[in-house]
Write an enzyme that holds these catalytic residues in place. Structure first.
Site, mmCIF file in Angstrom:
data_model
loop_
_atom_site.group_PDB
_atom_site.id
_atom_site.type_symbol
_atom_site.label_atom_id
_atom_site.label_comp_id
_atom_site.label_asym_id
_atom_site.label_seq_id
_atom_site.Cartn_x
_atom_site.Cartn_y
_atom_site.Cartn_z
ATOM 1 N N LYS A 8 -11.093 -39.469 23.068
ATOM 2 C CA LYS A 8 -10.398 -39.095 24.298
ATOM 3 C C LYS A 8 -9.572 -37.852 24.042
ATOM 4 O O LYS A 8 -9.051 -37.658 22.938
ATOM 5 C CB LYS A 8 -9.471 -40.225 24.765
ATOM 6 C CG LYS A 8 -9.112 -40.159 26.241
ATOM 7 C CD LYS A 8 -10.275 -40.592 27.107
ATOM 8 C CE LYS A 8 -9.921 -40.576 28.590
ATOM 9 N NZ LYS A 8 -11.036 -41.076 29.408
ATOM 10 N N GLY A 33 -5.450 -46.524 44.094
ATOM 11 C CA GLY A 33 -5.944 -45.252 43.587
ATOM 12 C C GLY A 33 -7.260 -44.872 44.239
ATOM 13 O O GLY A 33 -8.327 -45.254 43.762
ATOM 14 N N GLY A 37 -9.245 -42.329 44.313
ATOM 15 C CA GLY A 37 -9.766 -41.100 43.728
ATOM 16 C C GLY A 37 -11.255 -41.230 43.471
ATOM 17 O O GLY A 37 -11.971 -41.932 44.191
ATOM 18 N N VAL A 54 -13.019 -42.815 41.291
ATOM 19 C CA VAL A 54 -13.518 -44.178 41.076
ATOM 20 C C VAL A 54 -13.286 -45.040 42.314
ATOM 21 O O VAL A 54 -14.194 -45.698 42.823
ATOM 22 C CB VAL A 54 -12.837 -44.832 39.854
ATOM 23 C CG1 VAL A 54 -13.266 -46.290 39.713
ATOM 24 C CG2 VAL A 54 -13.178 -44.058 38.582
ATOM 25 N N GLY A 55 -12.066 -45.027 42.826
ATOM 26 C CA GLY A 55 -11.699 -45.902 43.927
ATOM 27 C C GLY A 55 -12.494 -45.687 45.199
ATOM 28 O O GLY A 55 -12.894 -46.650 45.858
#
Length: 377
Positions: A77, A177, A179, A181-182
């Site tokens: 990451k 959220g 965004g 993903v959401g």
């Protein structure tokens, strides 16, 4: 001893790199956690308040996620401490400088995450070439545009719904959220007959017990607006989403949004983690003790990295999405099978699954704690 070693254990981290370029205000960290399965793959997160601690935790989550999914990649990451909404020209200069600092770091494959989209990946490709999540025009499978993570999440929810005994038809769900993903998770779940009753973004939250129009919400976000500008809903404080009664609660934003201070307020049958590390361990334990299933992040939201790996190895979009469906469903079923067979937290079952695969891969490497074969030093 360097503070980085507080995170060291049998699995990693293999390598930690700090980048600092004051002339560009570049402050960044790369954590390559484990490379037993292959070169690490994991997103770059850009946020003004991102921390080195967060980077370590996210890198470990990627190690387990990739191992559980059976991908030929280790976990890594990267984080860049900056405002992702800065002027485009400044952001491009920052991203390109970040890439140059890691040009020769072949143990890491760049990928998108919060604050970093397909266009950013195109800049990275121009600099180093070792990247996934590219725009379609450059031969990539655009993860955010197509909703790879949300697609996988929707299949994890199918498995969870069957386990918890509720039907997707009419099931109420909340997304914290809205965004990349959401929004896609919401779209796929509504297509299955579920009802979105609450949603939030960085500016606030709204609810409607009769259901929210996902396409209208997506349209608002595409115009640069907030979900709070939705016409037919009640506005809530951001923290108010946790009080909504529902069958399914999906955290899809930042880490630790469910914690010891608010977990008692959840009124749901299941939590399916769309974000990485969105619940503290204590909160997960509380949910388990009170009969709420909490499916861990690296099982539920693996769709994005599965798609990224498939792209890196030359797969098509249909093949990638078929692989996401198969792998996410299989792993979710395996975790639920384990917690049914013996008392343990879902995260403990998921980690056992990932560690089994990871230790086997590590046993084949020259420098391994698990190999019984001689090491040729």
């Amino acid at each position: 001893m360097d503070a980085s070693f507080q995170y060291a254990d049998e699995f990693g981290p293999f390598k930690v790199i700090h980048l600092y370029e004051p002339s560009l205000s570049l402050k960044a960290v790369l954590v390559v956690d484990n490379v037993a399965m292959g070169p690490s793959i994991g997103g770059i997160r850009m946020a003004a308040d991102v921390t080195t601690d967060e980077c370590f935790r996210l890198a470990r989550a990627m190690t387990f996620k990739n191992a559980a999914a059976g991908l030929p990649h280790g976990g890594g990451k990267a984080v860049i401490c900056a405002d992702p909404k800065m002027p485009k020209q400044k952001k491009q200069a920052l991203v390109r400088a970040f890439c140059q600092g890691l040009r020769n770091e072949e143990s890491y494959i760049f990928a998108p995450d919060m604050g970093m989209d397909e266009e950013c990946m195109a800049w990275i490709r121009d600099e180093v070439g070792r990247v996934v999540g590219l725009p379609r025009e450059l031969g990539g499978i655009p993860l955010d545009e197509l909703g790879a993570t949300g697609w996988g999440l929707s299949h994890a929810v199918d498995v969870v719904a069957e386990h918890c005994g509720f039907s997707m038809q009419g099931a109420r769900f909340v997304v914290q959220g809205f965004g990349a993903v959401g929004k896609h998770a919401s779209r796929f779940l509504v297509e299955k007959g579920a009802l979105l009753v609450g949603v939030s973004d960085s500016r606030g939250a709204i609810s409607n017990e009769n259901g929210l129009d996902v396409e209208q919400l997506i349209s608002l976000k595409a115009q640069g607006k907030s979900v709070i500008e939705y016409n037919d809903a009640m506005e809530l404080p951001a923290e108010g989403l946790i009080d909504l009664e529902c069958e399914l609660w999906i955290p899809a934003a930042r880490p630790d949004v469910i914690h010891e201070g608010n977990v008692q307020r959840l009124k749901t049958k299941a939590v399916v983690q769309g974000a990485n590390i969105p619940c503290t361990l204590a909160a997960e334990a509380y949910l388990h003790q009170h009969g709420v299933l909490c499916l861990p992040d690296f099982i539920a939201n693996a769709g994005g990295v599965i798609c990224a790996s498939m792209e890196y190895h030359g797969a098509t979009q249909p093949a990638a999405f078929a692989a996401i469906e198969e792998k996410v469903r299989r792993n979710a079923q395996e975790v639920l099978k384990r917690i049914k067979a013996q008392p343990m937290l879902p995260r403990e079952a998921a980690m056992a699954l990932a560690k089994e695969r990871l230790k086997l891969a590590m046993s084949y490497r020259r420098y391994s704690l698990f190999s019984t074969a001689p090491h040729f030093l």
